[in-house]
Design a protein around this motif. Structure first.
Motif, PDB file in Angstrom:
ATOM      1  N   GLY A 138       0.799  -1.289  -0.517  1.00  0.00           N
ATOM      2  CA  GLY A 138       0.093   0.007  -0.379  1.00  0.00           C
ATOM      3  C   GLY A 138       1.389   1.578   0.183  1.00  0.00           C
TER       4      GLY A 138
ATOM      5  N   SER B 132       1.165   3.365  -3.463  1.00  0.00           N
ATOM      6  CA  SER B 132      -0.307   4.194  -2.876  1.00  0.00           C
ATOM      7  C   SER B 132      -0.278   5.579  -3.059  1.00  0.00           C
TER       8      SER B 132
ATOM      9  N   ARG C 291       1.700   8.189  -4.405  1.00  0.00           N
ATOM     10  CA  ARG C 291       0.778   8.682  -5.660  1.00  0.00           C
ATOM     11  C   ARG C 291      -0.435   9.252  -5.258  1.00  0.00           C
ATOM     12  N   GLU C 292      -1.097   9.137  -4.029  1.00  0.00           N
ATOM     13  CA  GLU C 292      -2.459   9.927  -3.395  1.00  0.00           C
ATOM     14  C   GLU C 292      -1.291  11.354  -2.312  1.00  0.00           C
TER      15      GLU C 292
END
Length: 713
Positions: free
Chosen positions: A228, A231, A234-235
């Protein structure tokens, strides 16, 4: 062997704890990898002077000596107005080799230049007149350097806060789950005692189960976090919180170690209190048939609960009385609720029966009677269901409520400080001369002061060009003195300064590092912390006017004034807005990364609440087979039985909501009290939509878990 056998037969009761620990370790692993990226960012090539082996930049830090213990130490702060590379130094550098410059406005305005010469020769010429940067340090003069550094600090703060709250919530949920497991297994432990097991053996059995769950769940959580983390990064980049180059580091292992051993410790610590309680179960428990809970609040838990409550309330009152400004800081109002949440959870059994009687008083018929009596009698079950709801509601209300309340106060404070009708911003200069208006230009700068002889403190300041005009367009919260007395040898400070008596002289350093001795002519209220210092343009430290406040005189046409202002600054980089538009555009509020961090924390708490609710209700409902069959034999239909069980679950959720709202009220009362002491605008901003959403999710999960458990029977 007994532990392994228990794990094989009791695995369903430990699923909730397994998922809670695995999720917590996964979040901590992802957060740790993000923190590792902020602590050791990847090397990047310079942007401005990539082709120059040496960069010479103006001095950008103020360094002074302060007292530290028996001796002295040198401390420094970033200058608001760094020194330029002056013409004489530029000429000396050009004698060494080619010089690259990308500044504008002449040599005096250059903040840095690239030099193609041996670094030793450059250092010899520069001496202490400027900074000599080589290698990766050349990035310090890039336009994005400070912005990226601030972003990394924001990411570090966000991830650190989320990891801390995750640890707290995971311990809370795990402890609550194990405590309820012990309550459901009282007869089992009683049988073990009848068979000859000692209290120590019972405790070791439960702790062995917790250790096994912790090890396996922590391993799964590390894998989940590794999956995770990209991700998450990236957020953060997509949300504008992290720099565009931010990435998960490759060869770093410490986040995995920290998360794994924290997960094991969380599982062990969460089961410790439950194991002690299990060891005290006597053989007579095996003979009990009644499901009425007795002794749900032992003396030790009562003492701990009231001690935590007294500590939380006492700390809040002490902060309001001694350091109210600290209660308005994000770190304080993020951690402050934890103490009260734990206290409320510890004392929850005391609240169950009164709240259930109150909530269930209006429930009609035999079904309502069963719901009310079952929820009030099964205190452990009701409290276990209410605990995760309490955490979620209290965090949502306290974190977002405190941040919103402080932001509202800052916005109201900013609006109260101006009488202007129009505000012109940008590098506008102070060249406005217009009939029928009063215009006051000011520049953003900073002043520095040594306080308590040991700390160099930076204070934001504004330098005004016309004191009389400024006094007529501003409405400052003056508590002593008169702003109109401000001149080139004086300063306006606020109550936060160590020395803030009118008439007293204070030694300060200006935005460019020049030391001056100024007399205090006025003192402002401390407020929310945005009431900075004021000096005249002579003490601006080289700052240029970036804002002009305009007040329209009586009889003047506002429309005509607005048109004239736009003509004056049209095409020169200035922006003309009404005071209302300017306040709306610059309204202080919760920063994007702070709100994102709170939403991440609430998301984690909500997931934990769902896991805990579902696990607790599934275990509780599965253990009530005989009771539910008795209801069917007494004539209740399947729908009536389902309605009773669902009603009990919702009543328990309401108990958690009431407890969470109580914690929120206390925390917000502390923030409001601090604002009142600081003479700041007082108001309360409660995020009802977020709190309502959390309550709705908890209710849906509770109903779904109960329906699923009853449907399988």
């Amino acid at each position: 062997m007994l532990t392994l056998s228990s794990l094989r037969t009791r695995w369903a009761a430990l699923v909730g704890s397994f998922v809670a620990v695995a999720l917590g370790v996964g979040v901590m692993t992802a957060m740790g990898l993000g923190l590792a990226a902020t602590l050791d960012p990847p090397a990047r090539e310079p942007e401005r002077f990539a082709s120059s082996p040496v960069v010479v930049a103006g001095l950008d830090r103020l360094t002074v000596e302060v007292r530290r213990g028996p001796g002295t130490a040198r401390v420094s702060q970033q200058l608001a107005r760094p020194h330029p590379v002056d013409a004489r130094l530029l000429a000396d550098l050009r004698e060494l080799g080619p010089v690259a410059a990308d500044g504008a406005g002449g040599a005096a305005a250059l903040d840095a230049v690239g030099v193609d010469a041996p670094v030793a020769d450059v250092r010899a010429v520069v001496g202490d007149r400027a900074r000599v940067l080589t290698g990766d340090a050349r990035r310090q003069v890039d336009r994005s350097y400070e912005r990226d550094a601030e972003a990394l600090v924001a990411v570090n703060s966000l991830l650190g806060t989320a990891a801390g709250v995750t640890t707290f919530v995971s311990v809370f949920v795990t402890a609550s789950t194990f405590a309820f497991v012990v309550a459901l297994r009282r007869r089992e432990f009683g049988l073990l005692r009848m068979a000859g097991a000692t209290p120590g053996q019972v405790r070791r059995l439960l702790l062995g189960e917790a250790l096994a769950v912790g090890v396996v769940a922590s391993g799964a959580g590390c894998a989940l976090g590794a999956w995770g983390a990209p991700s998450l990064v990236r957020e953060l980049v997509a949300g504008g919180v992290a720099p565009t180059w931010f990435a998960v580091p490759g060869a770093v292992v410490w986040p995995y170690h920290v998360a794994f051993w924290t997960g094991v410790s969380v599982a062990f610590a969460g089961a410790w209190a439950a194991a002690r309680r299990a060891g005290r179960i006597g053989p007579v428990e095996a003979l009990r048939e009644a499901s009425v809970d007795t002794g749900v609040l032992p003396r030790s838990r009562r003492l701990i609960g009231f001690a935590l409550l007294a500590g939380g309330l006492g700390l809040l009152a002490w902060k309001v009385g001694t350091d109210p400004a600290d209660l308005l800081k994000r770190k304080t109002y993020t951690t402050q609720p934890m103490l009260l949440i734990t206290a409320a959870a510890a004392l929850a059994p005391l609240l169950v029966r009164p709240v259930v009687r109150l909530v269930g008083a209006g429930l009609p018929g035999a079904g309502g009677l069963l719901i009310r009596e079952n929820a009030a009698t099964s205190v452990r079950r009701t409290a276990a269901v209410a605990a995760p709801v309490l955490v979620t509601v209290a965090l949502a209300g306290s974190l977002l409520g405190s941040a919103g309340t402080v932001a509202e106060a800052k916005g109201a404070e900013a609006a109260a400080r101006t009488r202007a009708d129009f505000v012109v911003t940008g590098e506008v200069g102070d060249r406005l001369r217009m009939d029928g208006v009063t215009a006051a230009g000011s520049a953003s700068t900073a002043v520095y002061v040594v306080e308590e002889r040991s700390a160099l403190v930076r204070s934001q300041a504004r330098a005004v060009t016309d004191v009389a005009a400024f006094a007529s367009v501003a409405r400052l919260p003056v508590v002593a003195g008169d702003v109109r007395d401000l001149d080139d040898r004086s300063i306006v400070v606020n109550e936060e300064w160590e020395r803030h008596e009118v008439g007293r002289f204070v030694r300060v350093w200006l935005g460019d590092g020049r030391p001056v001795r100024l007399r205090i002519v006025a003192v402002l209220a401390q407020g929310t912390g945005d009431n900075g210092a004021y000096v005249t343009a002579a003490n601006a430290g080289g700052a240029v006017v970036d804002r002009v406040d305009v007040r329209v005189g009586r009889g003047a046409d506002r429309v005509a004034v607005a048109a004239a202002l736009k003509r004056t600054w049209e095409g020169t980089g200035g922006t003309v807005r009404s005071a209302e538009e300017w306040l709306a555009a610059n309204r202080p509020g919760t920063r994007a990364h702070t709100r994102l961090g709170f939403l991440v924390v609430l998301g984690i708490a909500l997931v934990y609440a769902g896991i805990s609710l579902a696990g607790t209700l599934l275990m509780a409902t599965s253990a009530r087979g005989a009771e539910l069959r008795s209801l069917r034999m007494a004539g209740a239909t399947r729908g009536q039985v389902l309605g009773v069980v669902v009603g009990e679950a919702l009543v328990a959720v309401v108990v958690g909501v009431v407890s969470g709202v109580a914690v929120t009220v206390v925390n917000l009362a502390g923030v409001v009290g601090a604002l009142g002491v600081l003479a700041a605008p007082v108001g309360v901003a409660v995020p009802w939509e977020v709190v309502g959403g959390c309550v709705g999710v908890c209710g849906v999960v509770a109903v779904g878990a109960v329906c699923g458990a009853v449907g399988r029977r």
